[in-house]
Scaffold this motif. Structure first.
Motif, PDB file in Angstrom:
ATOM      1  N   ILE A  21      -7.433  12.534  -7.036  1.00  0.00           N
ATOM      2  CA  ILE A  21      -8.216  12.236  -5.644  1.00  0.00           C
ATOM      3  C   ILE A  21      -6.822  11.704  -4.910  1.00  0.00           C
ATOM      4  O   ILE A  21      -6.170  10.607  -5.410  1.00  0.00           O
ATOM      5  CB  ILE A  21      -9.120  11.235  -6.088  1.00  0.00           C
ATOM      6  CG1 ILE A  21     -10.154  11.712  -7.026  1.00  0.00           C
ATOM      7  CG2 ILE A  21      -9.834  10.848  -4.703  1.00  0.00           C
ATOM      8  CD1 ILE A  21     -11.062  12.793  -6.842  1.00  0.00           C
ATOM      9  N   LEU A  22      -6.537  12.080  -3.743  1.00  0.00           N
ATOM     10  CA  LEU A  22      -5.666  11.903  -2.849  1.00  0.00           C
ATOM     11  C   LEU A  22      -6.145  11.333  -1.747  1.00  0.00           C
ATOM     12  O   LEU A  22      -7.068  11.654  -1.126  1.00  0.00           O
ATOM     13  CB  LEU A  22      -4.792  12.846  -2.392  1.00  0.00           C
ATOM     14  CG  LEU A  22      -3.672  12.732  -1.403  1.00  0.00           C
ATOM     15  CD1 LEU A  22      -2.583  12.023  -1.682  1.00  0.00           C
ATOM     16  CD2 LEU A  22      -3.013  14.110  -0.621  1.00  0.00           C
ATOM     17  N   ASP A  23      -5.898  10.239  -1.021  1.00  0.00           N
ATOM     18  CA  ASP A  23      -6.019   9.504   0.160  1.00  0.00           C
ATOM     19  C   ASP A  23      -4.737   9.979   0.976  1.00  0.00           C
ATOM     20  O   ASP A  23      -3.869   9.465   0.817  1.00  0.00           O
ATOM     21  CB  ASP A  23      -6.378   7.996   0.086  1.00  0.00           C
ATOM     22  CG  ASP A  23      -6.382   7.247   1.517  1.00  0.00           C
ATOM     23  OD1 ASP A  23      -6.479   8.174   2.343  1.00  0.00           O
ATOM     24  OD2 ASP A  23      -6.113   6.146   1.622  1.00  0.00           O
ATOM     25  N   ALA A  24      -5.345  11.043   2.146  1.00  0.00           N
ATOM     26  CA  ALA A  24      -4.081  11.531   2.880  1.00  0.00           C
ATOM     27  C   ALA A  24      -3.673  10.414   3.882  1.00  0.00           C
ATOM     28  O   ALA A  24      -2.710  10.764   4.537  1.00  0.00           O
ATOM     29  CB  ALA A  24      -4.489  12.717   3.548  1.00  0.00           C
ATOM     30  N   VAL A  25      -4.557   9.438   4.207  1.00  0.00           N
ATOM     31  CA  VAL A  25      -4.144   8.458   5.052  1.00  0.00           C
ATOM     32  C   VAL A  25      -3.026   7.355   4.462  1.00  0.00           C
ATOM     33  O   VAL A  25      -1.942   7.263   5.276  1.00  0.00           O
ATOM     34  CB  VAL A  25      -5.409   7.544   5.634  1.00  0.00           C
ATOM     35  CG1 VAL A  25      -4.935   6.440   6.638  1.00  0.00           C
ATOM     36  CG2 VAL A  25      -6.538   8.438   6.242  1.00  0.00           C
ATOM     37  N   SER A  26      -3.222   7.081   3.228  1.00  0.00           N
ATOM     38  CA  SER A  26      -1.974   5.894   2.730  1.00  0.00           C
ATOM     39  C   SER A  26      -0.971   6.879   2.081  1.00  0.00           C
ATOM     40  O   SER A  26       0.032   6.391   1.748  1.00  0.00           O
ATOM     41  CB  SER A  26      -2.759   4.876   1.620  1.00  0.00           C
ATOM     42  OG  SER A  26      -3.364   5.877   0.621  1.00  0.00           O
ATOM     43  N   GLY A  27      -1.636   8.111   1.611  1.00  0.00           N
ATOM     44  CA  GLY A  27      -0.520   8.806   0.806  1.00  0.00           C
ATOM     45  C   GLY A  27      -0.762   8.503  -0.617  1.00  0.00           C
ATOM     46  O   GLY A  27       0.111   9.112  -1.470  1.00  0.00           O
ATOM     47  N   ARG A  28      -1.730   7.860  -0.824  1.00  0.00           N
ATOM     48  CA  ARG A  28      -1.759   7.319  -2.579  1.00  0.00           C
ATOM     49  C   ARG A  28      -2.905   8.311  -3.284  1.00  0.00           C
ATOM     50  O   ARG A  28      -3.928   8.805  -2.849  1.00  0.00           O
ATOM     51  CB  ARG A  28      -2.256   5.978  -2.486  1.00  0.00           C
ATOM     52  CG  ARG A  28      -1.107   4.949  -2.182  1.00  0.00           C
ATOM     53  CD  ARG A  28      -1.804   3.349  -2.244  1.00  0.00           C
ATOM     54  NE  ARG A  28      -2.426   3.037  -3.475  1.00  0.00           N
ATOM     55  CZ  ARG A  28      -3.714   2.694  -3.296  1.00  0.00           C
ATOM     56  NH1 ARG A  28      -4.240   2.495  -1.950  1.00  0.00           N
ATOM     57  NH2 ARG A  28      -4.559   2.408  -4.195  1.00  0.00           N
ATOM     58  N   VAL A  29      -2.272   8.455  -4.495  1.00  0.00           N
ATOM     59  CA  VAL A  29      -3.150   9.088  -5.347  1.00  0.00           C
ATOM     60  C   VAL A  29      -4.039   8.131  -6.050  1.00  0.00           C
ATOM     61  O   VAL A  29      -3.762   7.126  -6.665  1.00  0.00           O
ATOM     62  CB  VAL A  29      -2.418   9.722  -6.578  1.00  0.00           C
ATOM     63  CG1 VAL A  29      -3.197  10.432  -7.760  1.00  0.00           C
ATOM     64  CG2 VAL A  29      -1.686  11.277  -5.939  1.00  0.00           C
ATOM     65  N   LEU A  30      -5.435   7.997  -5.908  1.00  0.00           N
ATOM     66  CA  LEU A  30      -6.362   7.038  -6.214  1.00  0.00           C
ATOM     67  C   LEU A  30      -6.700   7.050  -7.662  1.00  0.00           C
ATOM     68  O   LEU A  30      -7.268   6.113  -8.460  1.00  0.00           O
ATOM     69  CB  LEU A  30      -7.542   6.879  -5.569  1.00  0.00           C
ATOM     70  CG  LEU A  30      -7.406   6.831  -3.769  1.00  0.00           C
ATOM     71  CD1 LEU A  30      -8.564   6.928  -3.245  1.00  0.00           C
ATOM     72  CD2 LEU A  30      -6.268   5.646  -3.617  1.00  0.00           C
TER      73      LEU A  30
END
Length: 498
Positions: A21-30
């Protein structure tokens, strides 16, 4: 709660399926999840899998990733799917799978591939016509094999799909393919980005195969939205957009930011691959270099060796060693393993081109036959195959200032050092070792951005989401480079005798 844009990246490999699961705003893999697959192995090099396993594994991995990320599946905006390349999935008119999928590592169709290659006018003819030289692992020989071995099944074919195309079909109900993965079928022209319909008519004049082909779409184009019942089954948003997806190497390129010239990605997985992005289809005259299309709009000259962690795994099992003990033994042995050289061609080999080869251990004597030397020799032998491939890419004009390492083998510090010394090039890993799943999630974000009027370019997304693991950077050591070169030359002499 900060603004988030959540995307699901799936990578369906030979050994299992991973989901992130990627948050494309922060660039973090959650969060991430995984589930294993089994291989069906048989005589003559048969390597198959039941696609139903992929669906179960995708479901399980997705649920595990959502749980680990602690997010609501209804917030998922898009899905990208990466898949093992070259596999053949055959469906009937009801969309039912007709037989187990033959995989990239299946060598049962060597004879059919030889006949097809001859039909194309040999390596030179295949290069001129398709821009690639078809190899036994490619999809096209699997079609001819099915026609000859299973005529009854062949007569029911309504869809001919690659593994990632099949997962997209299951998710959306739409049968389509993207240029990157299509490049590895053997019936696709990488220069014009079109199917070679005549080649399929030559196999089956009735036109059945031609009619069964998926529609080709651009890398940034969506396949569609998730079918409501599948969305319910996975626990995700039914409006989630499924991007074109691609082969694992194409997605690995996006997941390592390899989307403009100058970067080289090397994957130490079941098989070994090296690839680099180019913006023109400059086809290498060398048959071992596959000038595939990328899944980001360009091309991805690539070499693939058939034997890597699958072979180191066999040696570990033989000695009943965990990863730590194995790595410790590799470190104990000197460079060149005191003259022990392994030609690790347990699966046959594509680079160098030795499809009928078997594995061998050479240079043994009374003093050097040790566990440590055998462990080192298998890591060196598999790495030397990649060195052979990198030299071919360099001969083709590709520059390599540094190499981005991905795949299971890249987690080993000792293996990273062996790669840096053998290639005489600095290596570094990405923070996210599941580069193909990450690339798939980034491509899904790009597809969504494209639909929303290009708020983010692919380059923006890669910059934000692909992070290098600075602690993993490994530089070549001058004296090691010289010793490695000698061991490599010995490997080349042994290979020449095959």
């Amino acid at each position: 709660m900060t603004n988030q844009q959540l995307f699901l990246g799936i990578d369906c490999g030979t050994q299992g399926t991973k989901a992130i699961i990627l948050d494309a705003v922060s660039g973090r893999v959650l969060g991430q999840g995984a589930a294993a697959h089994k291989l069906i192995s048989g005589a003559n090099g048969r390597r198959e899998q039941d696609p139903a396993q992929w669906l179960d594994a995708l479901t399980l991995a997705t649920r595990r990733a959502l749980l680990a990320a602690n997010v609501d599946g209804q917030a998922i905006l898009g899905i990208g799917v990466s898949g093992q390349q070259h596999g053949l999935v055959l469906l009937d008119h009801q969309g039912k799978v007709l037989r187990p999928a033959k995989l990239w590592c299946d060598t049962e169709t060597v004879e059919e591939n030889d006949r097809l290659l001859k039909h194309l006018g040999g390596e030179k003819g295949s290069l001129e016509r398709l821009g690639v030289v078809i190899a036994p692992g490619y999809t096209v020989s699997k079609l001819l094999w099915t026609q000859e071995q299973h005529p009854e099944i062949f007569s029911h074919i309504a869809h001919v799909l690659l593994p990632h195309d099949y997962l997209n079909y299951w998710l959306t109900g739409r049968s389509c393919s993207e240029y990157g993965d299509a490049s590895g079928t053997g019936y696709f022209n990488v220069r014009t980005r079109q199917w070679d319909l005549q080649l399929l008519r030559d196999i089956d004049p009735s036109g059945r195969l031609q009619a069964a082909l998926p529609e080709l779409i651009d890398a940034h184009a969506p396949v569609g939205t998730v079918l409501p019942n599948i969305a319910g089954h996975l626990g995700i948003n039914p409006r989630a957009r499924v991007s074109s997806g691609g082969g694992d190497n194409m997605m690995g390129a996006i997941g390592t930011g390899n989307i403009k010239p100058g970067a080289i990605t090397m994957s130490l997985g079941s098989s070994g691959t090296i690839y680099a992005y180019v913006d023109q289809p400059k086809v290498s005259p060398d048959a071992a270099v596959a000038t595939f299309c990328s899944s980001s709009g360009g091309w991805l000259p690539l070499i693939c060796t058939m034997n890597l962690t699958n072979v180191t795994g066999v040696i570990r099992e033989l000695f009943d060693l965990d990863i730590e003990c194995f790595n410790a033994l590799v470190t104990q042995a000197p460079i060149g393993a005191e003259g022990v050289c392994m030609l690790p061609f347990l699966n046959g080999e594509r680079v160098p081109a030795l499809p009928h080869a078997t594995g061998s251990v050479l240079g043994l004597n009374m003093t050097n036959l040790t566990q440590a030397n055998l462990c080192r020799a298998v890591v060196e032998g598999t790495t030397f195959g990649l060195r052979y491939g990198l030299d071919l890419l360099r001969d083709n004009g590709l520059q390599s200032r540094s190499i981005c390492l991905i795949g299971g083998g890249s987690k080993s510090q000792v293996w990273r050092q062996i790669v840096a010394d053998t290639m005489n090039t600095p290596v570094i890993c990405t923070e996210q070792s599941e580069a193909a799943a990450l690339g798939a999630a980034i491509q899904a974000a790009w597809s969504t951005s494209w639909a929303n009027g290009h708020e983010d370019s692919l380059s923006d997304l890669c910059e934000r989401c692909v992070k290098l693991d600075l602690a993993s950077e490994t530089l070549p050591i001058a004296e090691n480079v010289m010793a490695s070169q000698q061991a490599y030359e010995r490997y080349r002499q042994h290979v020449a005798t095959l």
